[in-house]
Design an enzyme around this catalytic site. Sequence first.
Site, PDB file in Angstrom:
ATOM      1  N   ARG A  40     -12.576 -18.796 -45.248  1.00 27.46           N
ATOM      2  CA  ARG A  40     -11.657 -17.783 -45.779  1.00 27.46           C
ATOM      3  C   ARG A  40     -11.272 -18.054 -47.229  1.00 27.46           C
ATOM      4  NH1 ARG A  40      -7.428 -15.909 -41.014  1.00 27.46           N
ATOM      5  NH2 ARG A  40      -9.008 -15.037 -39.633  1.00 27.46           N
ATOM      6  N   LYS A 177      -7.416  -9.335 -22.033  1.00 30.61           N
ATOM      7  CA  LYS A 177      -6.593  -8.271 -21.462  1.00 30.61           C
ATOM      8  C   LYS A 177      -7.049  -6.878 -21.862  1.00 30.61           C
ATOM      9  CE  LYS A 177      -2.326 -11.000 -21.146  1.00 30.61           C
ATOM     10  NZ  LYS A 177      -0.908 -11.058 -21.531  1.00 30.61           N
ATOM     11  N   GLY A 332     -12.019 -12.995 -35.328  1.00 28.19           N
ATOM     12  CA  GLY A 332     -11.407 -13.665 -34.189  1.00 28.19           C
ATOM     13  C   GLY A 332     -12.348 -14.611 -33.461  1.00 28.19           C
ATOM     14  N   GLY A 355      -7.652  -8.857 -35.365  1.00 32.00           N
ATOM     15  CA  GLY A 355      -6.669  -7.821 -35.076  1.00 32.00           C
ATOM     16  C   GLY A 355      -6.721  -6.683 -36.068  1.00 32.00           C
TER      17      GLY A 355
END
Length: 378
Positions: A40, A177, A332, A355
Site C-alpha cells: 500500500r 456472512k 481484503g 469494503g
Amino acid sequence: MTPGSLPTLEDLGDVEGRRVLLRADFNVPIRDGVVVDDFRIRAALPTIEWLTERGARVTACSHLGRPKGKPDPTYSIEPVRRVLAELAPGVELLENLRFDPGEEANDPTFVAKLVEGQDLYVNDAFGASHRAHASIVGPPRLLPSAAGRLLQREVDVLLPLRTDPEHPFVCILGGAKVSDKLAVIGALLRVADSLIIGGGMCFTFLKARGHTIGDSLVEEDMVDTCRELLEREGDKLHLPTDITALGPGGEIGNPDAGGEVRQVGADVPDGWKGLDIGPGSAAEFADVIQAARTVFWNGPMGVFEDPRFEAGTKAIASAMADAPGFTVVGGGDSAAALDQFGLAAAIDHVSTGGGASLELLELGDLPGLEALRGAPNA
C-alpha cells in the site's frame, strides 16, 4: 474536467512550491515494529512522484489499525514513516490520524488542524474512501482537491463493472456472512450473468435450498431471504455441490487437535463443519470463470489460512490467474489469498479496498468521491 467526474492531479494546476496534504492508505501489516508488506505504501508512489517532481511539498497522512481515538504505541505510524523515508525522501508523514477522536467523528476542528498551512489536498486512499471521516471528506470543502492516481484507477476499473461490463460477467463472492453482502449481491445480480457463492455464507444458501449443514456457519434470520433470492435468481446463482468438512473434535488452525477432514456432498453431516468448497465445486466454478469476459472476486471460498481448507480458494485464485477475460479482485482477504499463493501479478486489477470496492459496486459512489466532486476547483 467533465461534469460529475473527479478532479485529477492535472486540475490542480501548477503545484511548484505548493504545500499538498496527501491522504494515503498506509494501513499496512506491522510485526515487531516492522512493516511486513509495503504494497500500500508503494501504491501511493505514482501520485507522490507526480507531485514532488513538479516541486510540490507533500505531507502525507493515514490511519493505521483501530486505536479507538487515543494514542496507542501499538499503532504508531513510525514503522511506516521509516519505509516512506526510503521510498520517497522528503515526504513528511503525520502521526496516525485515528489517535485523534476527531478523525472518525468527522470533527470540523480536526479538519481545520489537518489543513492548516496546506494549499492543496489529494485523496489517494481508496480503501478508506467509503468512510465519511475527517481526513476523507473534510479537506475538499476547504482546499482545491484532486484524486490521486491510485484512487482514479480504482474508480476507472470498478465503476464500469457496475454499469457496462463485458459479458459474460461472472462474480464470485465468499466470506462469512450473507448479511454483510446482501446489498452488493442485489446490485451485482442486476448486471452479472453468473454469481458464484462460496465461503461461510454459502451454508445459509444451502440451508435455504433444503440441504443439511451440520455445525457449519449459518445466519438463521437470512435463510428466508436466501430462499427468495434462489427462487428469483436461481439460474444465475452457483452454489457448491460438495464441501470439505471438519469432523467432531477438530479445531480450525490446529491439525493436532484431531478431527477428520473429509469431502462430503452438499449435505454436511451432523457434528461436522463445512470449511471449504470441495474439489468438484472448485472445478465447476473454474469452468464458469474460464468462459467469462469479465470476472470480479471478493471473499475466500474457505478458511484458507488453514492449509487443510485452502484448496478451494487456491483453485479460484488459479482460475482467475488463468482466465482469458478481464479479472478484478476486490481487495481484503481475496487479495491476501492471491499473495499467499503467489498469483497477484497474474490478475488485471487487485483493489486496495475490500469494503470500498463492494460499496462502490453497490451504490455507485463513495463519500470520498462525492467530497472531491464538491471541492472548490471541481
